[in-house]
Design a protein around this motif. Sequence first.
Motif, PDB file in Angstrom:
ATOM      1  N   GLU A  30      19.761 -19.808  -9.587  1.00 23.17           N
ATOM      2  CA  GLU A  30      19.601 -20.966 -10.470  1.00 23.17           C
ATOM      3  C   GLU A  30      19.436 -20.521 -11.919  1.00 23.17           C
TER       4      GLU A  30
ATOM      5  N   THR B 287      19.668 -27.720 -10.308  1.00 20.60           N
ATOM      6  CA  THR B 287      20.594 -27.140  -9.335  1.00 20.60           C
ATOM      7  C   THR B 287      19.863 -26.937  -8.018  1.00 20.60           C
ATOM      8  N   THR B 288      20.566 -27.240  -6.927  1.00 20.51           N
ATOM      9  CA  THR B 288      19.991 -27.144  -5.589  1.00 20.51           C
ATOM     10  C   THR B 288      21.043 -26.604  -4.638  1.00 20.51           C
TER      11      THR B 288
END
Length: 311
Positions: free
Chosen positions: A9, A126-127
């Motif tokens: 990330e 973000t994932t």
Amino acid sequence: MIQMKIISEKEIIKLVSENINFREEIVVPVGEDASVFFPKQDCNIVATTDSMVLDTHFSSDISPFELGYIAAASNVSDLSAMGANPALALINLTIEKPSKEYIENLIQGYNKVFKKYPVSVIGGDTTYGPQNISMTLIGYTNHNNFMATSNAKVGDIIFISGPIGESFLARKNKSYHLPEIRNTLGVMLPEYANCCTDMSDGILESVNNISKKSHVGVKINIDKIPRNEELDLLISNEKITWEDIFNYGEDYELIFTVKKENAKILKNVCSNIGLDIYEIGKIIGNNEIEFYLNNKLADISNKEKFEHFKL
């Protein structure tokens, strides 16, 4: 087969930060817990958000550039329909295997749209998970006419900004349509138009919304609707129907209504600056939606609401 390296990330945030378009109202940029901006004064702030989900809005064959471009274009189109200039964006991305190459191409896609205005990314998230991109855009307008779909008037002339069916044809050919952005037209329209909406869910859904919210009828001349000749060929060969085209979305053209006295003025203004607009019908008073083809009433059904990339 080359295995793409998965990035973290922090690395994604770094890539985004290195590709941000500058805007003077940003006080604290991406990289902190939250961004800070001082909005333009004497303007209305207009906000919109859209999500695109794998197997609902797009298929696994989409490139990251196409995904970034279309996600950005759909949001800018919403702001354009309200007469607003886009300025700031928040982007949430869910992805299973983010590589540096993938993220770079995604950024190139949305920046192809954003750099023109410019739009600056001020945050997001973000994932890891099934692919999904969600954008929130913030824009400005100094008009107080927001061209709501509840504001069409009987006697208004109906225009659209460009051809329909381009996305339909693209998906039929297993590709994706990268729409033209109609923001230049959109920010002009508050001076002339009563009502405006983008046709992200198809022309039938758009005219239905206008009819219901404004309590008016709509008369459309199919012969005047700009479209690719391939569509007419497919219809004449009974491969598709008008309903297939009119119920399909993702073209992101603007459909708008203009008082009759303003229609000629707007046509001249657009002609002088090289913008094409197309007169396709008028607002009528019987609360019905009527489509005419070769001067005859056509039987057009809208039983099925548009489902993204149903083909």
